[in-house]
Design a protein around this motif. Structure first.
Motif, mmCIF file in Angstrom:
data_model
loop_
_atom_site.group_PDB
_atom_site.id
_atom_site.type_symbol
_atom_site.label_atom_id
_atom_site.label_comp_id
_atom_site.label_asym_id
_atom_site.label_seq_id
_atom_site.Cartn_x
_atom_site.Cartn_y
_atom_site.Cartn_z
ATOM 1 N N ALA A 124 0.831 -1.210 0.000
ATOM 2 C CA ALA A 124 0.000 0.000 0.000
ATOM 3 C C ALA A 124 0.864 1.259 0.000
ATOM 4 N N LYS A 125 1.960 1.248 0.768
ATOM 5 C CA LYS A 125 2.862 2.402 0.794
ATOM 6 C C LYS A 125 3.544 2.607 -0.550
ATOM 7 N N ARG A 126 3.889 1.501 -1.216
ATOM 8 C CA ARG A 126 4.604 1.600 -2.492
ATOM 9 C C ARG A 126 3.749 2.267 -3.569
ATOM 10 N N ILE A 127 2.431 2.064 -3.511
ATOM 11 C CA ILE A 127 1.561 2.633 -4.546
ATOM 12 C C ILE A 127 0.696 3.773 -4.008
ATOM 13 N N ASN A 128 0.951 4.153 -2.726
ATOM 14 C CA ASN A 128 0.224 5.257 -2.100
ATOM 15 C C ASN A 128 -1.287 5.012 -2.108
ATOM 16 N N ALA A 129 -1.665 3.832 -1.607
ATOM 17 C CA ALA A 129 -3.077 3.443 -1.574
ATOM 18 C C ALA A 129 -3.508 3.195 -0.129
ATOM 19 N N PRO A 130 -4.810 3.330 0.164
ATOM 20 C CA PRO A 130 -5.294 3.045 1.517
ATOM 21 C C PRO A 130 -5.294 1.540 1.798
ATOM 22 N N LEU A 131 -5.429 1.189 3.072
ATOM 23 C CA LEU A 131 -5.341 -0.208 3.503
ATOM 24 C C LEU A 131 -6.596 -0.611 4.260
ATOM 25 N N SER A 132 -7.070 -1.810 3.981
ATOM 26 C CA SER A 132 -8.193 -2.387 4.713
ATOM 27 C C SER A 132 -7.819 -3.801 5.152
ATOM 28 N N ILE A 133 -8.554 -4.341 6.114
ATOM 29 C CA ILE A 133 -8.242 -5.668 6.666
ATOM 30 C C ILE A 133 -9.521 -6.498 6.735
ATOM 31 N N VAL A 134 -9.402 -7.753 6.350
ATOM 32 C CA VAL A 134 -10.496 -8.711 6.562
ATOM 33 C C VAL A 134 -10.121 -9.537 7.781
ATOM 34 N N ASP A 135 -10.870 -9.372 8.833
ATOM 35 C CA ASP A 135 -10.611 -10.122 10.073
ATOM 36 C C ASP A 135 -11.421 -11.408 10.024
ATOM 37 N N LYS A 136 -10.704 -12.536 10.145
ATOM 38 C CA LYS A 136 -11.395 -13.829 10.076
ATOM 39 C C LYS A 136 -11.251 -14.568 11.393
ATOM 40 N N ARG A 137 -12.277 -15.332 11.722
ATOM 41 C CA ARG A 137 -12.262 -16.156 12.932
ATOM 42 C C ARG A 137 -12.516 -17.603 12.533
ATOM 43 N N ARG A 138 -11.586 -18.464 12.928
ATOM 44 C CA ARG A 138 -11.705 -19.890 12.609
ATOM 45 C C ARG A 138 -12.241 -20.657 13.809
ATOM 46 N N GLU A 139 -13.208 -21.560 13.564
ATOM 47 C CA GLU A 139 -13.649 -22.465 14.614
ATOM 48 C C GLU A 139 -12.775 -23.707 14.655
ATOM 49 N N LYS A 140 -12.301 -24.144 13.479
ATOM 50 C CA LYS A 140 -11.334 -25.231 13.412
ATOM 51 C C LYS A 140 -10.508 -25.063 12.151
ATOM 52 N N ALA A 141 -9.352 -25.745 12.106
ATOM 53 C CA ALA A 141 -8.420 -25.572 10.994
ATOM 54 C C ALA A 141 -9.089 -25.879 9.668
ATOM 55 N N GLY A 142 -8.846 -25.014 8.686
ATOM 56 C CA GLY A 142 -9.364 -25.232 7.338
ATOM 57 C C GLY A 142 -10.742 -24.670 7.100
ATOM 58 N N GLU A 143 -11.393 -24.175 8.163
ATOM 59 C CA GLU A 143 -12.732 -23.614 8.012
ATOM 60 C C GLU A 143 -12.768 -22.205 8.588
ATOM 61 N N VAL A 144 -13.338 -21.282 7.837
ATOM 62 C CA VAL A 144 -13.481 -19.903 8.291
ATOM 63 C C VAL A 144 -14.924 -19.692 8.714
ATOM 64 N N ALA A 145 -15.121 -19.337 9.979
ATOM 65 C CA ALA A 145 -16.479 -19.219 10.495
ATOM 66 C C ALA A 145 -17.106 -17.862 10.190
ATOM 67 N N GLU A 146 -16.316 -16.804 10.311
ATOM 68 C CA GLU A 146 -16.896 -15.464 10.164
ATOM 69 C C GLU A 146 -15.825 -14.507 9.650
ATOM 70 N N MET A 147 -16.221 -13.548 8.815
ATOM 71 C CA MET A 147 -15.302 -12.536 8.308
ATOM 72 C C MET A 147 -15.905 -11.153 8.500
ATOM 73 N N THR A 148 -15.047 -10.218 8.918
ATOM 74 C CA THR A 148 -15.457 -8.835 9.120
ATOM 75 C C THR A 148 -14.467 -7.927 8.420
ATOM 76 N N VAL A 149 -14.961 -6.944 7.667
ATOM 77 C CA VAL A 149 -14.093 -6.002 6.972
ATOM 78 C C VAL A 149 -13.847 -4.794 7.856
ATOM 79 N N ILE A 150 -12.569 -4.501 8.078
ATOM 80 C CA ILE A 150 -12.172 -3.323 8.844
ATOM 81 C C ILE A 150 -11.740 -2.256 7.842
ATOM 82 N N GLY A 151 -12.555 -1.214 7.687
ATOM 83 C CA GLY A 151 -12.292 -0.169 6.702
ATOM 84 C C GLY A 151 -13.438 -0.061 5.711
ATOM 85 N N ASP A 152 -13.600 1.102 5.120
ATOM 86 C CA ASP A 152 -14.676 1.351 4.158
ATOM 87 C C ASP A 152 -14.195 1.029 2.745
ATOM 88 N N VAL A 153 -14.766 -0.018 2.154
ATOM 89 C CA VAL A 153 -14.353 -0.442 0.812
ATOM 90 C C VAL A 153 -15.389 -0.067 -0.245
#
Length: 339
Positions: A192-221
């Protein structure tokens, strides 16, 4: 100053296409032909690996080009056996060029009674006679500390920055870099710094390995062209779900830039059916036919960067100079000449 007339390259069976491309680039840089050392890396009927080097390598500066990708165990053993063959043939120095460092995801004990396999692999490489390692985008940068020999860890982000500026010319103001998890924030922030762009994060929570239970976007996309950045894409499950989540949160487009396209199992099919418009990866891992035929996947070459890094190591000059897009730009001239 180097003690030999030229660096010597030898390759295993993991990614011969990349090895030949590196040899061609080095030939261009030096203005003279540089071919791979003539050798055979074969298997007996019981799958034992056998290596025979047909050329004299006594006193030579040897570079083994061998990613430890799928099949990881076979390719790792090839690398170790080639190193042993070169050491016993009196090579002056042996450098392992490992574009994709397998077992890097096992870099710490996450539970009781589990191994730290990345450290074990580091020990094996050193014991085989390897004196230096050149790799790209280690899954965890601290793996460099597992080695008691020099490790040069190149980054794909300067090349990705050049590619992004070329692919999204005229609409860079809409680009937003996205980390698919909290652990990858440093890598995403760097791009993001190299191209002068904003940054966002997808926060994921796993209940067990290999499975993603929930995702939340941090930042306005909303209305953004989102670029998901990660080092490894294996089955693409998390990546595709992150893309779905971003679209649901109002992103206009989703693309992905991945350093190492492992792309195993249903990955190619998932990417083809995903809301992602494109996935860009490097050739650190030999692409399968399915990957090459997939219209949604585009491959960026790493041979120019590795060729220059090998020459810098051989000449005893800086490898860290390749961390900047300004340095890589001329090396990639022709591909991104107008960026």
């Amino acid at each position: 100053m180097p003690s030999t007339q030229e660096p010597k390259l030898i390759a295993g069976n993991a990614n011969p296409t990349l090895a030949r491309a590196i040899a061609r680039r080095m030939s261009m840089h030096r203005g003279q032909s540089l071919d791979l050392v003539n050798a055979r890396v074969e298997r007996f009927n019981d799958a034992e690996i056998f290596v025979e080097v047909y050329e004299n390598v006594r006193g030579e500066d040897m570079f083994i080009i061998q990613p430890t990708s799928n099949p990881a165990n076979d390719n790792l053993m090839e690398l170790l056996i080639m190193a042993d063959a070169l050491r016993r043939s009196s090579a002056a120095r042996i450098t392992a060029v490992i574009p994709y460092f397998g077992y890097a995801r096992q870099d710490r004990r996450t539970k009781a009674r589990t191994p730290i396999t990345a450290k074990l692999v580091a020990n094996m490489l050193t014991e085989a006679g390897i004196e230096r390692v050149l790799t790209m985008d280690l899954h965890a940068a601290q793996i460099q500390g597992f080695f008691d020999i020099p490790v040069d860890n190149l980054y794909a982000s300067p090349v990705f920055a050049l590619d992004l500026k070329n692919a999204f010319r005229g609409r860079m103001e809409d680009v937003m870099i996205v980390s698919p998890d909290v652990g990858g924030v440093a890598r995403a922030r760097d791009l993001a710094k190299r191209i002068n762009a904003p940054l966002s994060i997808v926060d994921k929570r796993r209940e067990k390995a290999g499975e993603v239970a929930e995702m939340t976007v941090i930042g306005d996309v909303t209305g953004k062209t989102c670029i998901i950045v990660d080092d490894i894409c294996d089955t693409a499950g998390t990546l595709c779900k992150a893309a779905d989540t971003l679209i649901q949160q109002g992103a206009a487009e989703v693309h992905a830039y991945i350093s190492h396209g492992v792309l195993s199992g249903p990955a190619v099919e998932r990417i083809s059916n995903s809301v992602m418009k494109t996935l860009v990866t490097t050739d650190s891992i030999e692409p399968t036919k399915a990957v090459r035929d997939c219209e949604a996947i585009r491959i960026v070459p790493t041979a120019p960067m590795f060729a220059q890094a090998i020459l810098n190591i051989w000449n005893g000059t800086s490898v860290s100079s390749l961390f900047e897009a300004e340095t890589l730009g001329p090396i990639y001239e022709g591909l991104y000449s107008d960026v």
